[in-house]
Each structure stands twice: as C-alpha cells, then as structure tokens.
Design a protein around this motif. Structure first.
Motif, short mmCIF file in Angstrom:
data_model
loop_
_atom_site.label_atom_id
_atom_site.label_comp_id
_atom_site.label_asym_id
_atom_site.label_seq_id
_atom_site.Cartn_x
_atom_site.Cartn_y
_atom_site.Cartn_z
N SER A 78 0.68 -0.54 -0.14
CA SER A 78 0.23 -0.09 -0.25
C SER A 78 0.68 1.13 0.54
N GLN A 79 1.66 1.31 0.81
CA GLN A 79 3.04 2.29 0.89
C GLN A 79 3.07 3.01 -0.43
N LYS A 125 1.00 4.02 -2.73
CA LYS A 125 0.60 5.41 -2.79
C LYS A 125 1.56 6.73 -2.89
N ARG A 126 2.72 6.22 -2.90
CA ARG A 126 3.51 6.88 -3.21
C ARG A 126 4.07 6.67 -4.15
N TYR A 155 -4.10 -4.21 -3.50
CA TYR A 155 -4.11 -3.27 -3.22
C TYR A 155 -4.76 -2.85 -4.81
N GLY A 188 -7.21 2.71 -4.36
CA GLY A 188 -6.72 3.58 -2.81
C GLY A 188 -6.74 1.95 -1.27
#
Length: 356
Positions: free
Chosen positions: A172-173, A176-177, A331, A334
């Motif tokens: 997820s990180q 999103k990054r 993922y 979002g």
C-alpha cells in the motif's frame, strides 16, 4: 586649226571616256559588297541550319523526357494504387484484429463473470483497463485483477524506497507513493546482517538490472517493452537486454507454461498457503491474483496444484508464483482489499504496480 583643237580636247577627255567605258562594262566595287553579302548569307544559312538541327535534337530530348516522365508518373500511380491497396489491407487486418480481440475479450469477460460474478471494481484509464473480481465464487478468499495495458510503461516494478537494500515498504505504501491504481507484492527477499531487506534472484527496474542471480531454482517474472509477460529461467544479463525486459523480479515456481502445468517442487507440493500469482490469459491480458490463507474461519489458502487447475479454467496460458505467505497483498483504488495472514501488511522489498 579647228582640227588641232578637237584633238586637244579629245586628248584631255580620253581618260574620262575610258574610265566611263570601263565602269559601264564592269564595276569591281559593285562586286565587293555582293560577294560579302553572299558570304554572310551562306554563313547565316549554315548557322540557321545548325540551330535547326540543335532545335530538333532538343525536341527529341524533350520528347524522350516527356516519355520518361510519363513512365515515372505511370509507375508512381501504380505504386500509389498498390500502396493504397496494401494500406487498406493492413487497415482491414487491424480492424479484424481489433474485432477478434474485442470478441476474445468479451468471451473472456463472459467466462469470468460466469465463474466469479460481475467485477467488484472497474477502471477505464488512459494507461490500462482493469477489472477486479472477488474469488469467493471460485471457493477462495481473495481477489483477481484482469488488466489490459494501453501503455506498457504503466506497469512498473518498484523497489522499497527505490533502493536495493532498505528496511522494506508495504504494498500500500509503495502504491500510494507512486500514485498507482493497482498493486501486488512481487519478488522474494531476505534479510542481510544489518537487517535490511534485499531481493533474491534477478530484479529489473526500468530496464536496469538491480540484482542478478543464476540460481536455477528460481523463476524470473518479467515484462518486456510491449508489456508482455516474459518469464522462466534467465541465464545472463545479456539475455535480459536481448528480450527487451524492462521490469521483473524472482520467486518460484513456474506454474503454467504454454497452457501446460509445470512440475511443483517436492518442498512446495500440496502445501496450502496464502498466494500471490501472476500470469496472462490466452488473449494477452494480464492477471494478478492474491489468495488469503493461514486465517482460520476466513481462508486456509490454496495449494499450487489447485492453483494450476483453476488457472487453466480461467484460460490462463503462462503463470508464476510470486512471494506469498504473510507478504501477499492486493491493493486497488486506494485500499488494501485482502486480509494478510499476519493481521496487517508486511513490509517487502518489491512490488508490481499499475499506474492509472
């Protein structure tokens, strides 16, 4: 006396009379300009004749040039007509291909919908068309994404914090990054003596080899410049360049090759675990799968043998097993959709993402 006078005047007039007689008979002065004019006329005639001959030659050359130009125009017209025919044929082939691809996609979508129900999520972006299905109807707790890439560069392999060695990063990180719409965990990894996570096997990011290994137990899972899945054994770094591979990571084993089941290593046989799988359908679309496990009352996971059979039912041609267990993460849009076996996301060394 008068006779003398007449003779005297006759004597005086004799030269004049002689001159007049001579002049009346032949005047050389008159002949000079006539001869000059005759000579000039002959030269003019010869010059005109030469010009006429040159003019005729020029006319002949012009005619030959006109004939050549006509031939060139005819040839150009024929080539244009041939080009237009070929262009039309190519256009027809492309239209047929698009039609067949659409029919194939429609058939596959119908097949998947019959097996899994309607998609629980869909993304129609400029880079990719993504359809996400729940695997609950197939008897598993997990998710599958069918991806049609419009832009091969939308598919990226991402190292944790963009470093070969790091403390790791969750799926997820990383998603999103990078602003990804879809992401799954990718290759296997180990810890070094300093506690950093390091990818195992061969890892390729944006065409650059970040790690390389000739470990024959591992399977490489990569994507070329056309976004096509390229997997199996990689024997040299030159082979990566030759195959145009831009992204990739390693784990094991290979599940399907050309639609056929590959042998499962004994150490992995009949083991029910959380899984992350990747492959492509018979129409070229990609599939990304995460199946939960090790969670009593929720999901026990799936064996690789079961996964092989299910993938064949899905009309998958080539498929590979990526890092599973507590690393498995799916993922989308979002959110983390699956339930990792650790109860929370595990930090990993690499993730595969799809940009919107």
């Amino acid at each position: 006396m008068p006779g003398k006078i007449h003779r005297f005047f006759a004597f005086l007039l004799a030269p004049a009379i002689g001159f007049l007689l001579a002049f009346s008979q032949a005047n050389p002065v008159d002949k000079l300009p006539y001869q000059g004019l005759t000579l000039a006329a002959e030269e003019s005639h010869n010059h005109v004749a030469a010009l006429a001959e040159q003019l005729q030659e020029t006319k002949t050359q012009l005619r030959n040039t006109e004939i050549l130009l006509e031939d060139i125009r005819d040839q150009a017209t024929k080539e244009k007509e041939e080009y237009e025919k070929q262009n039309q044929s190519i256009h027809n082939l492309l239209e047929d291909s698009k039609s067949q691809t659409k029919k194939s996609a429609d058939v596959l979508d119908t097949l998947l919908s019959n097996m899994l129900g309607n998609p629980i999520g869909q993304t129609f972006g400029k880079n990719a068309t993504i359809k996400v299905y729940s695997l609950e109807e197939a008897g598993y707790r997990g998710y599958m994404a069918k991806v049609r890439l419009n832009n091969p560069n939308a598919l990226r392999m991402v190292l944790a914090h963009d470093q070969v060695k790091s403390r790791g990063e969750t799926t997820s990180q990383a998603a999103k990054r990078k602003g990804a719409v879809l992401a799954i965990n990718a290759g296997g990894f180990m810890k070094d003596s300093q506690g950093n996570l390091v990818p195992i096997g061969t890892t390729v990011v944006d065409g650059k080899v970040q790690t390389f290994s000739t470990n024959t137990d591992l399977s490489f899972v990569g994507f070329n410049k056309n976004g096509r899945l390229v997997g199996g054994k990689i024997n040299s770094q030159e082979e990566i360049t030759q195959k145009g591979i831009l992204q990739g990571a390693s784990f094991l084993p290979t599940l399907l090759q050309n639609g056929k089941r590959m042998p499962i290593p004994k150490a992995w046989a009949n083991a029910r675990q959380p899984r992350t799988l990747i492959g492509h359908f018979d129409n070229g679309d990609l599939l990304l799968i995460v199946i939960d496990g090790r969670r009593k009352g929720w999901s026990n996971g799936v064996t690789l043998e079961e996964a092989q059979r299910k993938l064949q039912e899905f009309h998958v041609v080539d498929a590979y097993n990526l890092d599973g267990g507590g690393s498995s993460a799916f993922y989308y849009n979002g959110k983390l959709l699956n339930r990792p076996s650790d109860g929370r996301e595990r930090v990993v060394s690499s993730n595969l993402i799809i940009l919107p």
